[in-house]
Motif scaffolding. Sequence first.
Motif, mmCIF file in Angstrom:
data_model
loop_
_atom_site.group_PDB
_atom_site.id
_atom_site.type_symbol
_atom_site.label_atom_id
_atom_site.label_comp_id
_atom_site.label_asym_id
_atom_site.label_seq_id
_atom_site.Cartn_x
_atom_site.Cartn_y
_atom_site.Cartn_z
ATOM 1 N N MET A 1 4.090 -25.498 32.882
ATOM 2 C CA MET A 1 2.896 -24.617 33.104
ATOM 3 C C MET A 1 2.878 -23.296 32.428
ATOM 4 N N SER A 2 4.070 -22.979 32.290
ATOM 5 C CA SER A 2 4.178 -21.340 31.898
ATOM 6 C C SER A 2 3.582 -20.774 30.661
ATOM 7 N N ASN A 3 3.034 -21.860 29.673
ATOM 8 C CA ASN A 3 2.571 -21.542 28.747
ATOM 9 C C ASN A 3 1.065 -21.442 28.657
ATOM 10 N N ARG A 4 0.468 -21.723 29.846
ATOM 11 C CA ARG A 4 -0.896 -21.495 29.988
ATOM 12 C C ARG A 4 -1.520 -20.318 30.035
ATOM 13 N N ILE A 5 -3.115 -20.367 29.777
ATOM 14 C CA ILE A 5 -3.659 -18.943 29.633
ATOM 15 C C ILE A 5 -4.823 -19.046 30.532
ATOM 16 N N ALA A 6 -5.101 -17.933 31.460
ATOM 17 C CA ALA A 6 -6.355 -17.926 32.212
ATOM 18 C C ALA A 6 -7.097 -16.840 32.283
ATOM 19 N N ILE A 7 -8.181 -16.881 32.170
ATOM 20 C CA ILE A 7 -9.492 -15.850 32.193
ATOM 21 C C ILE A 7 -9.773 -15.336 33.576
ATOM 22 N N VAL A 8 -9.409 -14.216 34.039
ATOM 23 C CA VAL A 8 -9.993 -13.869 35.563
ATOM 24 C C VAL A 8 -10.795 -12.649 35.339
ATOM 25 N N THR A 9 -12.015 -12.997 36.105
ATOM 26 C CA THR A 9 -12.915 -11.982 35.768
ATOM 27 C C THR A 9 -12.973 -11.245 37.377
ATOM 28 N N GLY A 10 -13.381 -10.096 37.435
ATOM 29 C CA GLY A 10 -13.548 -9.250 38.406
ATOM 30 C C GLY A 10 -12.101 -8.979 38.804
ATOM 31 N N ALA A 11 -11.438 -8.703 38.029
ATOM 32 C CA ALA A 11 -9.742 -8.547 38.015
ATOM 33 C C ALA A 11 -9.365 -7.266 38.553
ATOM 34 N N SER A 12 -9.969 -6.204 38.806
ATOM 35 C CA SER A 12 -9.608 -4.931 38.992
ATOM 36 C C SER A 12 -9.201 -4.552 40.419
ATOM 37 N N ARG A 13 -10.048 -5.507 41.296
ATOM 38 C CA ARG A 13 -10.053 -5.286 42.673
ATOM 39 C C ARG A 13 -9.990 -6.471 43.701
ATOM 40 N N GLY A 14 -9.783 -6.213 44.759
ATOM 41 C CA GLY A 14 -10.051 -7.324 45.808
ATOM 42 C C GLY A 14 -9.419 -8.776 45.436
ATOM 43 N N VAL A 15 -10.270 -9.804 45.856
ATOM 44 C CA VAL A 15 -10.034 -11.246 45.350
ATOM 45 C C VAL A 15 -9.499 -11.443 44.041
ATOM 46 N N GLY A 16 -10.312 -10.663 43.130
ATOM 47 C CA GLY A 16 -9.851 -10.964 41.632
ATOM 48 C C GLY A 16 -8.359 -10.328 41.344
ATOM 49 N N ARG A 17 -8.113 -9.224 41.737
ATOM 50 C CA ARG A 17 -6.795 -8.590 41.602
ATOM 51 C C ARG A 17 -5.760 -9.512 41.911
ATOM 52 N N ALA A 18 -5.980 -10.079 43.467
ATOM 53 C CA ALA A 18 -4.905 -10.729 44.187
ATOM 54 C C ALA A 18 -4.640 -12.018 43.446
ATOM 55 N N THR A 19 -5.828 -12.448 43.039
ATOM 56 C CA THR A 19 -5.792 -14.033 42.299
ATOM 57 C C THR A 19 -5.052 -13.849 40.764
ATOM 58 N N ALA A 20 -5.435 -12.757 40.052
ATOM 59 C CA ALA A 20 -4.638 -12.582 38.749
ATOM 60 C C ALA A 20 -3.022 -12.364 39.082
ATOM 61 N N ILE A 21 -2.640 -11.653 40.084
ATOM 62 C CA ILE A 21 -1.360 -11.545 40.334
ATOM 63 C C ILE A 21 -0.552 -12.618 40.766
ATOM 64 N N ARG A 22 -1.468 -13.718 41.857
ATOM 65 C CA ARG A 22 -0.934 -14.750 42.071
ATOM 66 C C ARG A 22 -0.884 -15.874 41.024
ATOM 67 N N LEU A 23 -1.655 -15.671 40.119
ATOM 68 C CA LEU A 23 -1.634 -16.762 39.051
ATOM 69 C C LEU A 23 -0.524 -16.406 38.004
ATOM 70 N N ALA A 24 -0.125 -15.022 37.837
ATOM 71 C CA ALA A 24 0.803 -14.771 37.076
ATOM 72 C C ALA A 24 2.279 -15.555 37.286
ATOM 73 N N LYS A 25 2.368 -16.031 38.249
ATOM 74 C CA LYS A 25 3.689 -17.009 38.612
ATOM 75 C C LYS A 25 3.619 -18.221 37.999
ATOM 76 N N ASP A 26 2.312 -19.028 37.640
ATOM 77 C CA ASP A 26 1.878 -20.182 36.961
ATOM 78 C C ASP A 26 1.548 -20.235 35.711
#
Length: 256
Positions: A1-26
């Motif tokens: 899974m480590s080669n996968r690429i995700a686009i996360v919008t609203g990534a500067s704050r709140g749920v978007g930021r938390a989601t981006a940081i969490r998905l960095a593990k995967d």
Amino acid sequence: MSNRIAIVTGASRGVGRATAIRLAKDFGGLVLVARSTELLEETAEAVRAAGAEPLPLGADLRIPAAAKETVDQTLAKFGRIDAVVNIAGAVPQIDVLDMTDEQWDDGFALKLHGARRLAVHAWESLKKSEGSVIFTSGNSAQAPKSGYGAVGTVNAAIVAMAKAFADRGIADGVQVNSVLPGPVMTNRRRTYMEKYAPAHGMTLEEALEKFPAQVGITRYGNPEDIAELMAFVLSPAGRWMVGSALRMDGGEIKGV
């Protein structure tokens, strides 16, 4: 899974930021999209520290051309797209009788149409990777109220749109779902409570303490709560979840 690429919008704050940081593990790479470039750089640093390569893109997805540009830059950098997580979109909390046409249009422009265009432009790449799309709605989609008229309307439209994309995705091998958060403590929520408190004869501290009980929940949600749900949906364990509207709101909505 480590080669996968995700686009996360609203990534500067709140749920978007938390989601981006969490998905960095995967995921090996995270494309971080938001209008606030300064805050986006802070998210990029956190993503990098969590082990993924960030690509911060300052973009306003209300502008039609921005979605294609985001996809083009993602493919130029990483060569593939495995997930699109649409979180961007603030809709004004104004009574339905008081909202102007411009406010209605702006409410739909980013959260609905920006997300739709991004999914459309990423679709061919998602077909190749058998990827996933998440549209973030909100629990007001299932229980609209007068003061949340536009919020509920846009959120309900997102759930319906996600169902249509999911139906197409079954044929194309793309997983699509929507996520419906409830009261999550973000900067936007705190700003709302700063207005709510004096209107109900309370200090901000009193309002923050009493509001969960008033809406029938034990506590506010944290952005990280929603981020964990996003991560599960995008994991192999969540793959059979297709066309679902996943409400995570601490039990605020009591209806079936």
